[in-house]
Scaffold this motif. Structure first.
Motif, PDB file in Angstrom:
ATOM      1  N   TYR A 572       0.828  -1.206   0.000  1.00  0.00           N
ATOM      2  CA  TYR A 572       0.000   0.000   0.000  1.00  0.00           C
ATOM      3  C   TYR A 572       0.866   1.260   0.000  1.00  0.00           C
ATOM      4  CZ  TYR A 572      -4.526  -2.270   0.910  1.00  0.00           C
ATOM      5  OH  TYR A 572      -5.677  -2.994   0.817  1.00  0.00           O
ATOM      6  N   ALA A 573       1.891   1.266   0.860  1.00  0.00           N
ATOM      7  CA  ALA A 573       2.734   2.453   0.981  1.00  0.00           C
ATOM      8  C   ALA A 573       3.486   2.728  -0.314  1.00  0.00           C
ATOM      9  CB  ALA A 573       3.714   2.271   2.137  1.00  0.00           C
ATOM     10  N   ALA A 574       3.984   1.664  -0.960  1.00  0.00           N
ATOM     11  CA  ALA A 574       4.689   1.848  -2.226  1.00  0.00           C
ATOM     12  C   ALA A 574       3.757   2.418  -3.288  1.00  0.00           C
ATOM     13  CB  ALA A 574       5.278   0.516  -2.688  1.00  0.00           C
ATOM     14  N   ARG A 575       2.525   1.907  -3.318  1.00  0.00           N
ATOM     15  CA  ARG A 575       1.564   2.415  -4.302  1.00  0.00           C
ATOM     16  C   ARG A 575       1.208   3.867  -4.013  1.00  0.00           C
ATOM     17  NH1 ARG A 575      -3.911  -0.902  -5.381  1.00  0.00           N
ATOM     18  NH2 ARG A 575      -4.580   0.071  -3.428  1.00  0.00           N
ATOM     19  N   ALA A 576       1.016   4.199  -2.740  1.00  0.00           N
ATOM     20  CA  ALA A 576       0.680   5.578  -2.376  1.00  0.00           C
ATOM     21  C   ALA A 576       1.816   6.539  -2.693  1.00  0.00           C
ATOM     22  CB  ALA A 576       0.339   5.650  -0.893  1.00  0.00           C
ATOM     23  N   ALA A 577       3.065   6.043  -2.646  1.00  0.00           N
ATOM     24  CA  ALA A 577       4.218   6.885  -2.950  1.00  0.00           C
ATOM     25  C   ALA A 577       4.443   7.030  -4.451  1.00  0.00           C
ATOM     26  CB  ALA A 577       5.472   6.305  -2.298  1.00  0.00           C
ATOM     27  N   GLY A 578       3.601   6.380  -5.272  1.00  0.00           N
ATOM     28  CA  GLY A 578       3.720   6.489  -6.709  1.00  0.00           C
ATOM     29  C   GLY A 578       4.794   5.623  -7.321  1.00  0.00           C
ATOM     30  N   LEU A 579       5.243   4.614  -6.589  1.00  0.00           N
ATOM     31  CA  LEU A 579       6.269   3.733  -7.125  1.00  0.00           C
ATOM     32  C   LEU A 579       5.657   2.734  -8.106  1.00  0.00           C
ATOM     33  CD1 LEU A 579       8.247   3.037  -3.831  1.00  0.00           C
ATOM     34  CD2 LEU A 579       8.830   4.639  -5.662  1.00  0.00           C
ATOM     35  N   PRO A 580       6.397   2.325  -9.117  1.00  0.00           N
ATOM     36  CA  PRO A 580       5.813   1.445 -10.147  1.00  0.00           C
ATOM     37  C   PRO A 580       5.667  -0.011  -9.720  1.00  0.00           C
ATOM     38  CG  PRO A 580       8.101   1.926 -10.668  1.00  0.00           C
ATOM     39  CD  PRO A 580       7.751   2.787  -9.485  1.00  0.00           C
ATOM     40  N   ALA A 581       6.458  -0.483  -8.758  1.00  0.00           N
ATOM     41  CA  ALA A 581       6.419  -1.903  -8.396  1.00  0.00           C
ATOM     42  C   ALA A 581       7.165  -2.109  -7.087  1.00  0.00           C
ATOM     43  CB  ALA A 581       7.042  -2.763  -9.502  1.00  0.00           C
ATOM     44  N   VAL A 582       6.983  -3.299  -6.536  1.00  0.00           N
ATOM     45  CA  VAL A 582       7.768  -3.744  -5.382  1.00  0.00           C
ATOM     46  C   VAL A 582       8.501  -5.015  -5.792  1.00  0.00           C
ATOM     47  CG1 VAL A 582       7.708  -4.598  -3.003  1.00  0.00           C
ATOM     48  CG2 VAL A 582       6.202  -2.723  -3.691  1.00  0.00           C
ATOM     49  N   HIS A 583       9.804  -5.049  -5.550  1.00  0.00           N
ATOM     50  CA  HIS A 583      10.645  -6.183  -5.903  1.00  0.00           C
ATOM     51  C   HIS A 583      11.093  -6.871  -4.616  1.00  0.00           C
ATOM     52  CE1 HIS A 583      11.015  -4.351  -9.955  1.00  0.00           C
ATOM     53  NE2 HIS A 583      11.016  -3.215  -9.266  1.00  0.00           N
ATOM     54  N   ALA A 584      11.184  -8.191  -4.648  1.00  0.00           N
ATOM     55  CA  ALA A 584      11.515  -8.927  -3.427  1.00  0.00           C
ATOM     56  C   ALA A 584      12.405 -10.116  -3.749  1.00  0.00           C
ATOM     57  CB  ALA A 584      10.249  -9.393  -2.717  1.00  0.00           C
ATOM     58  N   LEU A 585      13.156 -10.539  -2.729  1.00  0.00           N
ATOM     59  CA  LEU A 585      14.081 -11.657  -2.865  1.00  0.00           C
ATOM     60  C   LEU A 585      13.830 -12.654  -1.748  1.00  0.00           C
ATOM     61  CD1 LEU A 585      16.737 -13.001  -3.991  1.00  0.00           C
ATOM     62  CD2 LEU A 585      17.980 -11.546  -2.369  1.00  0.00           C
ATOM     63  N   TRP A 586      13.810 -13.941  -2.105  1.00  0.00           N
ATOM     64  CA  TRP A 586      13.835 -15.025  -1.122  1.00  0.00           C
ATOM     65  C   TRP A 586      15.052 -15.882  -1.409  1.00  0.00           C
ATOM     66  CZ3 TRP A 586      13.492 -20.420  -1.946  1.00  0.00           C
ATOM     67  CH2 TRP A 586      13.426 -21.187  -0.773  1.00  0.00           C
ATOM     68  N   ARG A 587      15.891 -16.050  -0.376  1.00  0.00           N
ATOM     69  CA  ARG A 587      17.074 -16.891  -0.511  1.00  0.00           C
ATOM     70  C   ARG A 587      16.962 -18.021   0.504  1.00  0.00           C
ATOM     71  NH1 ARG A 587      20.875 -13.352   0.653  1.00  0.00           N
ATOM     72  NH2 ARG A 587      21.142 -12.701  -1.507  1.00  0.00           N
ATOM     73  N   PRO A 588      17.011 -19.279   0.074  1.00  0.00           N
ATOM     74  CA  PRO A 588      16.788 -20.386   1.015  1.00  0.00           C
ATOM     75  C   PRO A 588      17.906 -20.508   2.043  1.00  0.00           C
ATOM     76  CG  PRO A 588      17.514 -21.223  -1.110  1.00  0.00           C
ATOM     77  CD  PRO A 588      17.286 -19.758  -1.301  1.00  0.00           C
ATOM     78  N   THR A 589      17.511 -20.806   3.276  1.00  0.00           N
ATOM     79  CA  THR A 589      18.439 -21.142   4.350  1.00  0.00           C
ATOM     80  C   THR A 589      17.958 -22.452   4.962  1.00  0.00           C
ATOM     81  OG1 THR A 589      17.245 -20.014   6.131  1.00  0.00           O
ATOM     82  CG2 THR A 589      18.751 -18.680   4.796  1.00  0.00           C
ATOM     83  N   ARG A 590      18.648 -22.922   5.966  1.00  0.00           N
ATOM     84  CA  ARG A 590      18.259 -24.186   6.593  1.00  0.00           C
ATOM     85  C   ARG A 590      16.943 -24.073   7.342  1.00  0.00           C
ATOM     86  NH1 ARG A 590      19.170 -23.879  11.974  1.00  0.00           N
ATOM     87  NH2 ARG A 590      20.601 -22.276  12.742  1.00  0.00           N
ATOM     88  N   ALA A 591      16.452 -22.835   7.607  1.00  0.00           N
ATOM     89  CA  ALA A 591      15.279 -22.692   8.472  1.00  0.00           C
ATOM     90  C   ALA A 591      14.107 -21.955   7.832  1.00  0.00           C
ATOM     91  CB  ALA A 591      15.671 -21.978   9.778  1.00  0.00           C
ATOM     92  N   ASN A 592      14.280 -21.317   6.667  1.00  0.00           N
ATOM     93  CA  ASN A 592      13.206 -20.451   6.148  1.00  0.00           C
ATOM     94  C   ASN A 592      12.449 -21.055   4.970  1.00  0.00           C
ATOM     95  OD1 ASN A 592      14.850 -20.160   3.910  1.00  0.00           O
ATOM     96  ND2 ASN A 592      15.091 -17.950   4.075  1.00  0.00           N
ATOM     97  N   GLY A 593      12.519 -22.367   4.809  1.00  0.00           N
ATOM     98  CA  GLY A 593      11.859 -22.996   3.665  1.00  0.00           C
ATOM     99  C   GLY A 593      10.365 -22.750   3.595  1.00  0.00           C
ATOM    100  N   ALA A 594       9.715 -22.589   4.761  1.00  0.00           N
ATOM    101  CA  ALA A 594       8.266 -22.360   4.770  1.00  0.00           C
ATOM    102  C   ALA A 594       7.887 -21.018   4.160  1.00  0.00           C
ATOM    103  CB  ALA A 594       7.734 -22.445   6.201  1.00  0.00           C
ATOM    104  N   LEU A 595       8.859 -20.116   3.978  1.00  0.00           N
ATOM    105  CA  LEU A 595       8.572 -18.781   3.445  1.00  0.00           C
ATOM    106  C   LEU A 595       8.702 -18.715   1.925  1.00  0.00           C
ATOM    107  CD1 LEU A 595      10.481 -16.621   6.079  1.00  0.00           C
ATOM    108  CD2 LEU A 595       8.071 -17.247   6.054  1.00  0.00           C
ATOM    109  N   ARG A 596       8.969 -19.835   1.300  1.00  0.00           N
ATOM    110  CA  ARG A 596       9.148 -19.846  -0.152  1.00  0.00           C
ATOM    111  C   ARG A 596       7.932 -19.275  -0.876  1.00  0.00           C
ATOM    112  NH1 ARG A 596      12.333 -23.266  -3.592  1.00  0.00           N
ATOM    113  NH2 ARG A 596      11.498 -23.323  -5.699  1.00  0.00           N
ATOM    114  N   THR A 597       6.733 -19.489  -0.333  1.00  0.00           N
ATOM    115  CA  THR A 597       5.504 -19.038  -1.008  1.00  0.00           C
ATOM    116  C   THR A 597       4.951 -17.750  -0.418  1.00  0.00           C
ATOM    117  OG1 THR A 597       4.085 -20.350   0.466  1.00  0.00           O
ATOM    118  CG2 THR A 597       4.901 -21.420  -1.549  1.00  0.00           C
ATOM    119  N   LEU A 598       5.662 -17.119   0.507  1.00  0.00           N
ATOM    120  CA  LEU A 598       5.127 -15.910   1.142  1.00  0.00           C
ATOM    121  C   LEU A 598       4.819 -14.829   0.108  1.00  0.00           C
ATOM    122  CD1 LEU A 598       4.559 -14.326   3.839  1.00  0.00           C
ATOM    123  CD2 LEU A 598       6.875 -13.408   3.570  1.00  0.00           C
ATOM    124  N   TYR A 599       5.770 -14.542  -0.751  1.00  0.00           N
ATOM    125  CA  TYR A 599       5.548 -13.485  -1.739  1.00  0.00           C
ATOM    126  C   TYR A 599       4.475 -13.876  -2.765  1.00  0.00           C
ATOM    127  CZ  TYR A 599       9.574 -10.968   0.145  1.00  0.00           C
ATOM    128  OH  TYR A 599      10.440 -10.289   0.967  1.00  0.00           O
TER     129      TYR A 599
END
Length: 654
Positions: A572-599
């Motif tokens: 919401y904040a990015a859209r309100a600021a007039g930004l064209p997109a939000v970019h994100a990165l997920w890098r696997p570790t031994r403990a964060n596998g459950a977050l693969r589908t968060l984005y």
């Protein structure tokens, strides 16, 4: 008669002799767990001969640390001990020993030291560090002048290291031992005392330089020397230019290993204690709550001293728990009512008292607290129970207590399991936060709408529980005093850490103060209290949009919808600021596998990227900001993306 079980050193020797040490490298950590000093010495010498590239080829996921070692004289003997310590903590070293003298190596940006790009630089200050600049005959005041110049030089070299070493690198100095062969060259007792006082002021000035979270750590050698370790061997100094004993270097390596583990976010969170023979004298099941003791006799007083040491750890945020083979009622009564105990029932966040396996008990405690089992330190005086936990809870630290309670504190503190670069206010408040968590659980379990066993009504009841919490979240640029906390979250949080990136306090401040970079603090509160800073957002803003380089949230707040509110709020904040997109990165570790589908679950589309597999399986995503998932209705969120832009996100926005 069955064959005896080989010692850790015996197993490691067998692997080394068979040429299988590289193939078996992941086993080394377990083999060295609790190994005595002489076995660690052999292990370090064997492991230091391994080619790191061969180990990585066989085990690509092994954590690697680049280390540079420098000093005034010969310091290479430090490497085997340091290699063994790193292996104990699951790390592989790439070590460079610099032979050009520490002043030149640290001052020259083109030196081999900086070309090595070390994460950790050990500058070993030996007992002759000041004396080489003192001419005979001398007086205490002349030693003081030389020490002051040395202190100024070290400050300049620390600044050079901060400028030329990789971002986030740490320089390690140490206090300098004062040798008797110098003090007793003064025949006047008053002058000898003056020299001792001036020398201690010099070492105190060195210690006051220490800011480990910002890239400069100073190891205090005085406690090591007080434990009986000799500082120097005049023969080795004269004939080999080696001015520290092997024993001092081994102890130094141990402290440096603890520091490295802390800088890598490996500090433990919870101390799980046995009771009989560990926390008190006596057997509860036989003698009852009135029969056990922590005072009243010399032996009982030793248990009381151990309890006071444990309480000191708890005052700094170490969570205390009990895992005891006893009936729960007598345990509860002893902890709540015994007049001799420095520790009481209120000091423990949870208690497991039953007759089951202690490995299962440790897993139960970790699940109750929402922490990983490997974040636990288990202390017990019974070898069988220790081995049960060592085998059943991989990664947990096991403290080998014995039948001598006077040594319990020394054994508990030997490995610095709870050491952290900087103690924050959040650390001190951690037990309070977990007490609030327990009250939330009781509120959930007592909710009239929550009916166990009925899926639909369970869901309805859980939503009612969340709505009744009155959750408030705020996201805004980190305040100056919050930088250390954000760095700590990046170091110690594993489950909800989207990239596993570790940051120092100095790096967080650079992001917070940089042009176009973001270091946002996530704060939360509800009807049960203020949770403080529970998360961090690290990113950048440019013409292509908002880049989320990493999101980190404390495990203790997961499941309340704050993570969904945070991500929706950022969109919401990015859209309100007039930004064209939000970019994100997920890098696997031994403990964060459950977050693969968060984005993807929040409307992000994957960005195809050639060579992603070579980048450790990292995935990149992009959100075009056309449709944004609403902020959960039970969370009141305020989000400020930058100091100049204020955006309030409410549940009704779409």
């Amino acid at each position: 008669m069955p064959d005896s079980v080989p010692s850790p050193a015996g197993s490691l020797r067998a692997l080394h002799a068979a040429g299988e040490l590289v193939a078996a490298y992941p086993q080394v950590r377990g083999l060295l767990d609790g190994a005595p000093a002489h076995e660690l010495d052999f292990a370090g010498r064997a492991l230091a001969r391994l080619d790191p590239d061969e180990v990585l080829a066989a085990h690509p996921g092994t954590p690697v640390v680049r280390v540079a070692v420098t000093g005034r004289g010969t310091v290479g003997e430090l490497v085997p001990a340091l290699t063994g310590e790193a292996a104990r903590h699951g790390m592989l070293l790439r070590t460079l020993v610099c032979g050009g003298g520490y002043a030149r190596e640290l001052a020259d940006p083109r030196s081999a030291l900086y070309a090595h790009a070390p994460e950790l630089t050990l500058c070993v200050l030996d007992p002759l560090t000041v004396w080489e600049k003192v001419a005979e005959p001398w007086l205490p005041i002349e030693v003081t002048v030389a020490a002051a110049r040395q202190r100024a030089l070290l400050a300049e070299l620390a600044a050079a290291h901060a400028a030329h070493a990789p971002s986030g690198a740490t320089l390690v100095l140490n206090t300098v031992p004062l040798l008797r062969r110098f003090t007793h060259q003064l025949t006047g007792l008053a002058q000898r005392a003056e020299l001792g006082g001036l020398w201690r002021e010099f070492n105190a000035d060195l210690l006051y330089m220490s800011t480990p979270a910002e890239g400069l750590a100073v190891l205090d050698l005085e406690p090591l020397l007080a434990a009986g370790i000799r500082a120097d061997d005049p023969r080795m100094g004269a004939y080999a230019d080696a001015h520290c004993t092997a024993g001092l270097l081994a102890a130094y390596a141990r402290e440096a290993g603890h520091l490295l583990r802390a800088l890598r976010g490996g500090a433990k969170k919870c101390l799980v204690l046995d009771l009989d023979g560990t926390l008190w004298d006596g057997v509860l099941a036989e003698e009852g709550p009135e029969g056990v003791s922590a005072s009243g006799s010399l032996r009982g007083a030793a248990f009381g001293a151990f309890q006071r040491a444990v309480r000191q750890l708890a005052s700094q945020g170490v969570l205390l728990a009990v895992c005891s083979k006893n009936d729960p009622a007598p345990v509860a009564r002893a902890l709540a009512e015994h007049p001799e105990f420095p520790l009481g029932a209120e000091d423990f966040v949870t208690v497991v008292a039953d007759w089951g396996s202690k490995a299962e008990g440790v897993h139960t405690i970790a699940a109750r607290l929402g922490i990983a089992p490997e974040a636990v330190v288990f202390a017990d005086d019974t070898p069988f129970e220790r081995e049960t936990v060592r085998a059943g809870v991989p990664g947990a630290a096991v403290v080998p207590l014995d039948a001598e309670p006077a040594l319990h504190t020394e054994h508990l503190l030997a490995d610095g399991w709870f050491d952290t670069p900087t103690l924050t206010e959040e650390d001190r408040l951690r037990p309070t936060r977990y007490a609030q968590r327990e009250r939330r659980e009781r509120f959930l379990n007592g909710s009239s709408d929550y009916v166990s066993g009925n899926a639909s009504r369970d869901a309805t009841g859980h939503q009612a529980f969340l709505a009744g919490l009155g959750i408030r979240a705020e996201v805004s640029p980190a305040r100056e005093h919050e930088s250390a906390r954000l760095a700590q979250l990046s170091l110690r949080t594993n489950r909800f850490n989207l990239t596993g990136t570790r940051l120092t306090t100095a790096q967080v401040r650079q992001l917070a103060d940089g042009s176009g970079t973001l270091a946002l603090a996530v704060r939360a509160a509800d009807r049960f209290g203020d949770e403080g800073v529970i998360g961090a957002v690290f990113g950048r803003v440019d013409a292509t949009g908002l880049h989320l380089d990493n999101l980190v949230l404390s495990c203790r707040i997961l499941g309340r919808g704050i993570e969904e509110a945070l991500l929706s709020g950022l969109l919401y904040a990015a859209r309100a600021a007039g930004l064209p997109a939000v970019h994100a990165l997920w890098r696997p570790t031994r403990a964060n596998g459950a977050l693969r589908t968060l984005y993807p679950d929040h409307g992000f589309a994957p960005v195809p990227r050639p060579g992603a597999a070579a980048d450790g399986g990292s995935l990149r995503f992009r959100h075009a900001l056309e449709r944004v998932t609403p902020v959960p209705a039970h969370v009141r969120l305020r989000l400020r993306l930058t100091e100049a832009e204020v955006e309030t996100c409410t549940p009704s926005r779409t």
